[in-house]
Design a protein around this motif. Structure first.
Motif, PDB file in Angstrom:
ATOM      1  N   LEU A  41       0.837  -1.205   0.000  1.00  0.00           N
ATOM      2  CA  LEU A  41       0.000   0.000   0.000  1.00  0.00           C
ATOM      3  C   LEU A  41       0.876   1.262   0.000  1.00  0.00           C
ATOM      4  CD1 LEU A  41      -2.619   1.600   0.317  1.00  0.00           C
ATOM      5  CD2 LEU A  41      -2.648   0.986   2.741  1.00  0.00           C
ATOM      6  N   ALA A  42       1.952   1.214   0.781  1.00  0.00           N
ATOM      7  CA  ALA A  42       2.852   2.378   0.850  1.00  0.00           C
ATOM      8  C   ALA A  42       3.459   2.678  -0.522  1.00  0.00           C
ATOM      9  CB  ALA A  42       3.952   2.127   1.886  1.00  0.00           C
ATOM     10  N   ALA A  43       3.662   1.623  -1.322  1.00  0.00           N
ATOM     11  CA  ALA A  43       4.230   1.842  -2.659  1.00  0.00           C
ATOM     12  C   ALA A  43       3.236   2.567  -3.568  1.00  0.00           C
ATOM     13  CB  ALA A  43       4.624   0.500  -3.273  1.00  0.00           C
ATOM     14  N   ARG A  44       1.929   2.406  -3.271  1.00  0.00           N
ATOM     15  CA  ARG A  44       0.893   3.069  -4.088  1.00  0.00           C
ATOM     16  C   ARG A  44       0.468   4.406  -3.504  1.00  0.00           C
ATOM     17  NH1 ARG A  44      -1.317  -2.086  -3.389  1.00  0.00           N
ATOM     18  NH2 ARG A  44      -2.945  -1.403  -1.958  1.00  0.00           N
ATOM     19  N   GLN A  45       0.700   4.588  -2.205  1.00  0.00           N
ATOM     20  CA  GLN A  45       0.118   5.738  -1.504  1.00  0.00           C
ATOM     21  C   GLN A  45       1.242   6.555  -0.834  1.00  0.00           C
ATOM     22  OE1 GLN A  45      -1.391   8.444  -0.427  1.00  0.00           O
ATOM     23  NE2 GLN A  45      -3.323   7.308  -0.691  1.00  0.00           N
ATOM     24  N   SER A  46       1.529   7.725  -1.418  1.00  0.00           N
ATOM     25  CA  SER A  46       2.693   8.474  -0.936  1.00  0.00           C
ATOM     26  C   SER A  46       2.452   9.159   0.412  1.00  0.00           C
ATOM     27  CB  SER A  46       3.133   9.497  -1.979  1.00  0.00           C
ATOM     28  OG  SER A  46       2.064  10.379  -2.239  1.00  0.00           O
ATOM     29  N   ALA A  47       1.215   9.108   0.933  1.00  0.00           N
ATOM     30  CA  ALA A  47       0.995   9.660   2.281  1.00  0.00           C
ATOM     31  C   ALA A  47       1.632   8.767   3.350  1.00  0.00           C
ATOM     32  CB  ALA A  47      -0.505   9.798   2.555  1.00  0.00           C
ATOM     33  N   ILE A  48       1.987   7.549   2.975  1.00  0.00           N
ATOM     34  CA  ILE A  48       2.629   6.650   3.953  1.00  0.00           C
ATOM     35  C   ILE A  48       4.138   6.803   3.840  1.00  0.00           C
ATOM     36  CG2 ILE A  48       2.966   4.244   4.661  1.00  0.00           C
ATOM     37  CD1 ILE A  48       0.181   3.612   3.634  1.00  0.00           C
ATOM     38  N   ALA A  49       4.750   7.245   4.940  1.00  0.00           N
ATOM     39  CA  ALA A  49       6.200   7.460   4.933  1.00  0.00           C
ATOM     40  C   ALA A  49       6.945   6.212   5.360  1.00  0.00           C
ATOM     41  CB  ALA A  49       6.557   8.614   5.874  1.00  0.00           C
ATOM     42  N   ASP A  50       6.307   5.393   6.213  1.00  0.00           N
ATOM     43  CA  ASP A  50       7.025   4.223   6.726  1.00  0.00           C
ATOM     44  C   ASP A  50       6.012   3.220   7.287  1.00  0.00           C
ATOM     45  OD1 ASP A  50       9.229   2.671   7.387  1.00  0.00           O
ATOM     46  OD2 ASP A  50       9.556   3.633   9.326  1.00  0.00           O
ATOM     47  N   VAL A  51       6.351   1.947   7.160  1.00  0.00           N
ATOM     48  CA  VAL A  51       5.597   0.871   7.818  1.00  0.00           C
ATOM     49  C   VAL A  51       6.608   0.104   8.650  1.00  0.00           C
ATOM     50  CG1 VAL A  51       4.236  -1.229   7.487  1.00  0.00           C
ATOM     51  CG2 VAL A  51       3.998   0.664   5.867  1.00  0.00           C
ATOM     52  N   ARG A  52       6.344  -0.051   9.956  1.00  0.00           N
ATOM     53  CA  ARG A  52       7.358  -0.711  10.788  1.00  0.00           C
ATOM     54  C   ARG A  52       6.685  -1.498  11.907  1.00  0.00           C
ATOM     55  NH1 ARG A  52       8.453   5.151  11.529  1.00  0.00           N
ATOM     56  NH2 ARG A  52       7.198   5.768  13.318  1.00  0.00           N
ATOM     57  N   GLY A  53       7.486  -2.311  12.572  1.00  0.00           N
ATOM     58  CA  GLY A  53       6.964  -3.107  13.677  1.00  0.00           C
ATOM     59  C   GLY A  53       7.379  -4.557  13.535  1.00  0.00           C
ATOM     60  N   ILE A  54       6.890  -5.380  14.449  1.00  0.00           N
ATOM     61  CA  ILE A  54       7.184  -6.818  14.432  1.00  0.00           C
ATOM     62  C   ILE A  54       5.873  -7.543  14.737  1.00  0.00           C
ATOM     63  CG2 ILE A  54       8.608  -8.686  15.374  1.00  0.00           C
ATOM     64  CD1 ILE A  54      10.553  -6.608  16.480  1.00  0.00           C
ATOM     65  N   GLY A  55       5.587  -8.599  13.947  1.00  0.00           N
ATOM     66  CA  GLY A  55       4.385  -9.391  14.186  1.00  0.00           C
ATOM     67  C   GLY A  55       3.139  -8.522  14.107  1.00  0.00           C
ATOM     68  N   LEU A  56       2.301  -8.612  15.144  1.00  0.00           N
ATOM     69  CA  LEU A  56       1.052  -7.837  15.160  1.00  0.00           C
ATOM     70  C   LEU A  56       1.181  -6.547  15.968  1.00  0.00           C
ATOM     71  CD1 LEU A  56      -1.583 -10.721  15.289  1.00  0.00           C
ATOM     72  CD2 LEU A  56      -1.188  -9.117  13.401  1.00  0.00           C
ATOM     73  N   ALA A  57       2.366  -5.979  15.997  1.00  0.00           N
ATOM     74  CA  ALA A  57       2.582  -4.621  16.541  1.00  0.00           C
ATOM     75  C   ALA A  57       3.151  -3.804  15.391  1.00  0.00           C
ATOM     76  CB  ALA A  57       3.557  -4.655  17.706  1.00  0.00           C
ATOM     77  N   ILE A  58       2.284  -3.042  14.740  1.00  0.00           N
ATOM     78  CA  ILE A  58       2.672  -2.367  13.496  1.00  0.00           C
ATOM     79  C   ILE A  58       2.328  -0.885  13.566  1.00  0.00           C
ATOM     80  CG2 ILE A  58       2.269  -2.285  10.984  1.00  0.00           C
ATOM     81  CD1 ILE A  58       1.619  -5.237  11.040  1.00  0.00           C
ATOM     82  N   GLY A  59       3.236  -0.065  13.049  1.00  0.00           N
ATOM     83  CA  GLY A  59       2.988   1.372  12.955  1.00  0.00           C
ATOM     84  C   GLY A  59       3.050   1.818  11.505  1.00  0.00           C
ATOM     85  N   ILE A  60       2.142   2.712  11.140  1.00  0.00           N
ATOM     86  CA  ILE A  60       2.118   3.268   9.778  1.00  0.00           C
ATOM     87  C   ILE A  60       2.291   4.772   9.931  1.00  0.00           C
ATOM     88  CG2 ILE A  60       0.764   3.458   7.653  1.00  0.00           C
ATOM     89  CD1 ILE A  60      -1.000   1.147   9.016  1.00  0.00           C
ATOM     90  N   GLU A  61       3.482   5.238   9.579  1.00  0.00           N
ATOM     91  CA  GLU A  61       3.754   6.676   9.745  1.00  0.00           C
ATOM     92  C   GLU A  61       3.250   7.437   8.525  1.00  0.00           C
ATOM     93  OE1 GLU A  61       7.722   7.695  11.065  1.00  0.00           O
ATOM     94  OE2 GLU A  61       7.585   9.640  10.033  1.00  0.00           O
ATOM     95  N   LEU A  62       2.470   8.469   8.767  1.00  0.00           N
ATOM     96  CA  LEU A  62       1.932   9.264   7.659  1.00  0.00           C
ATOM     97  C   LEU A  62       2.704  10.574   7.549  1.00  0.00           C
ATOM     98  CD1 LEU A  62      -1.933   8.712   8.102  1.00  0.00           C
ATOM     99  CD2 LEU A  62      -0.276   7.362   6.794  1.00  0.00           C
ATOM    100  N   THR A  63       2.760  11.093   6.338  1.00  0.00           N
ATOM    101  CA  THR A  63       3.468  12.343   6.091  1.00  0.00           C
ATOM    102  C   THR A  63       2.544  13.323   5.372  1.00  0.00           C
ATOM    103  OG1 THR A  63       5.209  13.343   4.728  1.00  0.00           O
ATOM    104  CG2 THR A  63       4.492  11.156   4.091  1.00  0.00           C
ATOM    105  N   HIS A  64       2.819  14.596   5.570  1.00  0.00           N
ATOM    106  CA  HIS A  64       1.959  15.622   4.965  1.00  0.00           C
ATOM    107  C   HIS A  64       2.206  15.756   3.468  1.00  0.00           C
ATOM    108  CE1 HIS A  64       5.782  17.636   5.450  1.00  0.00           C
ATOM    109  NE2 HIS A  64       5.394  18.476   4.522  1.00  0.00           N
ATOM    110  N   ARG A  65       3.277  15.132   2.949  1.00  0.00           N
ATOM    111  CA  ARG A  65       3.689  15.393   1.573  1.00  0.00           C
ATOM    112  C   ARG A  65       2.562  15.257   0.542  1.00  0.00           C
ATOM    113  NH1 ARG A  65       8.387  12.404   2.827  1.00  0.00           N
ATOM    114  NH2 ARG A  65       7.501  10.579   1.798  1.00  0.00           N
ATOM    115  N   ALA A  66       1.737  14.187   0.729  1.00  0.00           N
ATOM    116  CA  ALA A  66       0.729  13.900  -0.300  1.00  0.00           C
ATOM    117  C   ALA A  66      -0.524  14.754  -0.165  1.00  0.00           C
ATOM    118  CB  ALA A  66       0.340  12.430  -0.220  1.00  0.00           C
TER     119      ALA A  66
END
Ligand SMILES: Cc1ncc(COP(=O)(O)O)c(C=O)c1O
Length: 443
Positions: free
Chosen positions: A341-366
């Protein structure tokens, strides 16, 4: 931002929730509210919640990770039912009870060797961290505590005193030294730690870590960092405390989150998911520490047999339903969907975490004119309208946090991500219905 006609799935939500919200506003204090949208829940099953308008929402938060087995899990229901059918009192303060003892025995059997001494049971991550810090200070005679900027260790005065989250600034202990959380490189943080320890030899009793810094933004440390922290703790007689309240007990695909690193803490703190939705927490540590003295840290309902029975069911179910495997596999799948999804959606700056603890960092750029914080607040609001429950964290309030039940299925994972995708594109495209978004400040 333009307004659009709400999609069919959200048609009645805004009006239907008004009644419950108004009713709540006349009876329930706001002091504990951390609200992002006007959700009123009437029930739940598995990884879904039922709103009071009848909508079924996918729950990617699980009440901040607390509903670790999902909602209405049969193992918790029968354990609670049995404990209540013949209730062994309500507390372990002045009498022993079997569910609390069995839970302590199970936790000790699963604990790292250094910590496997005795178990203290409390109600919450906050009282557990507060107890750990108090007893370490009392038993070691060392008042100082090291912790990370951005760390959230609880909401009581004693746990806020050594937290580094921006929402807790005014109550910090004078004995707290906060060090920066390492992002790209560990070296500069290690220098700060070395400097702090050198300036005050024998002063620090504990170093509190979160294996993944959750409320600070779902931050995973660089390789080798915690190992280097542990070496410094061992060399200087400082106890390493792993606060696993949010990401422990299976969430990262291993039982204890510290096992993602080559470390072994002296003290382990559990909460949230331990009770599977009932209030219970645990501090597990060496006997010399945990038996420092009696009547040191207690609240009337600590060691409650009903909550302990629920926690016992959680620990057993993690094993019987192979939930470590599920967290790892479904978590990996979720992660891959989000990276795509991050590859298609430039509002996502980063996807990180381990297992079922995940963070999706958003950026104002888009997004046109929206700050990252505002964008994130609107995305979680829009996701709620579309049928997904997620909240955000981070010192800049721009990280969507996923802590779904450990029982999450591939299907629910995929459904949730497609709702999130639409929520982001609606907000970025300026077609999201703002609804009552402006009334919700989050944090
Ligand atoms: C890492 C961590 N520790 C402690 C706590 C406090 O837990 P509780 O709110 O259940 O007291 C939290 C809550 O978010 C947490 O994330």
């Amino acid at each position: 931002m333009t307004r659009c006609r709400p999609p069919a799935t959200e048609s009645s939500s805004a009006t239907a929730n008004v009644a419950l919200y108004q009713r709540e506003a006349h009876s329930v204090s706001k002091l504990a509210h951390l609200r992002f949208f006007p959700l009123a829940v009437t029930g739940g099953k598995g990884a879904t919640l039922r709103a009071d308008d009848g909508r079924i929402l996918i729950d990617f938060s699980a009440s901040w990770g607390a509903a670790s087995l999902g909602h209405s899990h049969p193992a918790i229901r029968s354990a609670v039912d049995a404990a209540l059918a013949d209730q062994a009192g309500a507390s372990y303060l002045s009498s022993a009870n079997l569910p609390a003892i069995e839970l302590a025995e199970m936790l000790l059997a699963l604990a790292p060797a250094r910590a496997a001494g005795r178990v203290w049971l409390g109600h919450s991550g906050s009282d557990a961290n507060e107890t750990a810090s108090r007893v370490i200070r009392a038993a070691t005679g060392r008042p100082g505590i090291l912790a990370f900027e951005g760390a959230y260790h609880g909401g009581t005065s004693g746990s806020m005193a050594f937290s580094g989250h921006p929402s807790q600034q005014e109550v910090r202990s004078p004995h707290l030294t906060l060090v920066p959380y390492p992002t790209a490189s560990a070296d500069s943080t290690l220098e700060v730690i070395d400097d702090a320890i050198k300036r005050k030899p024998g002063y620090f009793g504990a170093f509190f870590i979160e294996p993944i810094q959750s409320d600070g933004g779902v931050l995973v440390p660089p390789p080798g960092f915690f190992e280097a922290v542990q070496r410094r703790c061992r060399d200087n007689g400082i106890l390493l405390v792993s606060d696993e309240v949010k990401v422990g007990l299976g969430r990262t695909g291993v039982l204890h989150a510290f096992q993602n690193f080559d470390i072994e803490p002296d003290v382990l703190v559990l909460g949230k998911g331990l009770g599977g939705g009932l209030p219970i927490s645990a501090v597990i540590g060496p006997e010399w520490l945990m038996n420092h003295c009696a009547a040191f840290s207690f609240q009337t309902l600590h060691g409650n047999p009903v909550c302990a029975a629920a926690a016992g069911a959680v620990v057993r179910t993690i094993e019987t339903e192979k939930l470590l495997h599920n967290a790892s596999k479904v978590g990996g799948y979720l992660h891959r969907l989000l990276v795509d999804l991050a590859a298609r959606q430039s509002a996502i700056a980063d996807v990180r975490g381990i297992g079922l603890a995940i963070g999706i960092e958003l950026t104002h750029r888009a997004s046109d004119g929206l700050s990252a914080r505002e964008l994130t607040a609107r995305v979680v609001y829009r996701a709620y309208q579309l049928g997904l429950v997620v909240y955000y964290v981070g010192i800049s309030s721009n990280v969507v946090e996923l802590t779904p039940p450990l029982t999450l299925s591939y299907e629910d994972a995929a459904r949730g991500v497609s709702i999130l995708e639409r929520a982001i594109s609606d907000v970025v495209g300026g077609v999201a219905d703002e609804g009552e978004h402006g009334n919700f400040t989050g944090w």
